[in-house]
Motif scaffolding. Structure first.
Motif, PDB file in Angstrom:
ATOM      1  N   ASN A  34      15.287  47.557  43.207  1.00 58.14           N
ATOM      2  CA  ASN A  34      15.796  46.244  43.620  1.00 58.14           C
ATOM      3  C   ASN A  34      14.899  45.597  44.662  1.00 58.14           C
ATOM      4  N   GLN A  36      18.109  32.562  43.463  1.00 55.92           N
ATOM      5  CA  GLN A  36      18.475  33.829  44.099  1.00 55.92           C
ATOM      6  C   GLN A  36      19.803  34.357  43.569  1.00 55.92           C
ATOM      7  N   CYS A  37      20.771  33.473  43.418  1.00 55.32           N
ATOM      8  CA  CYS A  37      22.080  33.881  42.901  1.00 55.32           C
ATOM      9  C   CYS A  37      21.975  34.424  41.480  1.00 55.32           C
ATOM     10  N   ASP A  72      20.475  37.835  41.536  1.00 54.54           N
ATOM     11  CA  ASP A  72      21.430  38.803  42.082  1.00 54.54           C
ATOM     12  C   ASP A  72      22.262  39.441  40.974  1.00 54.54           C
ATOM     13  N   ARG A  73      22.312  38.781  39.809  1.00 56.23           N
ATOM     14  CA  ARG A  73      23.018  39.336  38.649  1.00 56.23           C
ATOM     15  C   ARG A  73      22.120  40.289  37.851  1.00 56.23           C
ATOM     16  N   SER A 108      13.028  42.066  44.328  1.00 57.73           N
ATOM     17  CA  SER A 108      13.344  41.024  45.318  1.00 57.73           C
ATOM     18  C   SER A 108      12.081  40.388  45.892  1.00 57.73           C
ATOM     19  N   LYS A 142      20.547  43.111  39.292  1.00 60.19           N
ATOM     20  CA  LYS A 142      20.342  44.242  40.192  1.00 60.19           C
ATOM     21  C   LYS A 142      20.593  45.536  39.415  1.00 60.19           C
TER      22      LYS A 142
END
Length: 409
Positions: free
Chosen positions: A393, A335-336, A339-340, A397, A342
């Motif tokens: 996004n 997930q992290c 997140d880069r 996701s 987006k």
């Protein structure tokens, strides 16, 4: 890119003159070419070939732009061509040469507009255009400490025997490095689920390593875009990615040792992409760096055309995330990483000039700034003309959530 079909003007003047049976026919044919009727009617369906409502939107926009060009050209009465069916070869050739140049200019303008359209994230309705987005873990780097005496060579040999996968033991990028009793397996590729890691985990148990002992040091997360029509999508992604504050070293490259600044216009960047260049942001090996390119091969082998896709990826040191780096925490690490990846878009505060700049130029418009308060007292990490691309996004996701479920215990 050839958005415009160019007529064959190689025929001799005598031949061109002879096919004109009357003055009316001559004028009709020349006027059709000069006014751009052939360009609009026969070429635009090929210039913008996407599906659904997006086709109508993009075609209409390009048609409007071309119509404006034609109106501007026709506004100059001095450029209207009138010829007689009895015109000499020499004079006809001179007239045709002028038309060739104007037609070529129109073609160049159309190429520029097409590149600008496809290089703008605001012109994409991914679902309507049939573009599939797939999140992928390209590879992870694992680190572990053995509890039993062994050597790097023994681990490499055992992993190869048990997994049958030779890329774990390559000495340049995919090998195993040793630091005392701590070893690192670089680039464990194509990790689609926890099951893909099972063989490695079982092998390491031989050396007293448990699942919770294994650490994830780096991760490369990718977004693959299938069925897109133009490589200019890579430009649209580059312009809209929400890069972290301080991102730099933006470039295009084929050879990492040669630094080539990113072209400043969409059409010039598209030419580089069509010539096989990649887009890079931040130096290779940084704590986080981005790459965007057209993926046509995998491990040195050519992929079937149906598997060609446009990829944008980020390679991150897990230490940057501030989370538990245990392999058992891989879902959160995934997930992290994503997140880069987006994306952003122009905000409602963008002026006409802002929109024109965004459309006609290439820059890291989505790059984050130092966190600040907006006029309405909301925390923001973008300038006032940029905001998060909520629709895109959210779609990504949902797919990332599906991927993460494959790694839960």
């Amino acid at each position: 890119m050839n958005a415009i079909y160019t007529p064959n003007y190689t025929a001799s003047s005598h031949h061109v003159n002879s096919i004109y049976e009357s003055e009316a026919e001559t004028l009709s044919k020349l006027d059709s070419l000069y006014s751009g009727q052939d360009l609009v009617k026969s070429s635009m369906g090929k210039a913008v070939s996407v599906g659904g409502n997006a086709q109508e939107v993009l075609t209409a926009r390009l048609d409007d732009e071309l119509d404006q060009l034609l109106l501007e050209s026709l506004a100059d009465e001095g450029n209207i061509i009138t010829v007689s069916s009895k015109i000499s070869d020499e004079d006809l050739e001179q007239q045709l040469q002028g038309m060739r140049q104007r037609y070529a200019d129109n073609a160049n303008h159309a190429d520029e507009w097409e590149a600008e359209i496809y290089s703008d994230i605001h012109n994409y309705d991914f679902k309507a255009m049939g573009i599939e987005i797939k999140p992928v873990i390209d590879f992870i780097t694992l680190q572990f400490e053995v509890k039993k005496p062994t050597t790097r060579h023994c681990i490499k040999k055992y992993l190869t025997e048990k997994t049958g996968t030779r890329y774990y033991i390559e000495s340049d990028k995919n090998g195993i490095e040793q630091s005392g009793n701590v070893f690192t397996i670089k680039q464990v590729h194509d990790v689609r689920s926890r099951k893909d890691l099972k063989a490695i985990i079982q092998c390491l148990e031989r050396y007293g390593v448990t699942y919770s002992d294994i650490k994830v040091i780096r991760i490369e997360a990718s977004l693959d875009f299938y069925n897109a029509k133009s490589k200019a999508l890579l430009t649209a992604l580059y312009k809209s990615l929400a890069y972290i504050e301080g991102s730099t070293n933006q470039r295009v490259y084929k050879n990492e040792k040669v630094f080539t600044p990113i072209p400043e216009t969409p059409v010039n960047l598209l030419k580089k992409l069509e010539d096989g260049y990649c887009i890079g942001v931040n130096p290779d090996g940084s704590l986080a760096y981005h790459t965007s390119y057209c993926k046509t091969t995998d491990r040195g082998l050519n992929l079937p055309e149906s598997e060609h896709r446009f990829r944008t990826e980020v390679n991150c040191a897990v230490s940057e995330f501030g989370v538990n780096n245990s392999l058992s925490n891989l879902p959160e690490i995934i997930q992290c990483a994503f997140d880069r990846l987006k994306f952003t878009r122009l905000s409602k505060n963008a002026t006409a000039d802002d929109k024109k700049l965004y459309r006609e130029s290439v820059a890291m418009f989505g790059k984050q700034t130092k966190e600040h308060y907006s006029i309405s007292r909301h925390k923001r990490s973008f300038n006032q003309t940029i905001t998060k691309n909520g629709e895109l996004n959210k779609a990504i996701s949902r797919k990332v959530s599906d991927l993460k479920r494959n790694f839960k215990e």
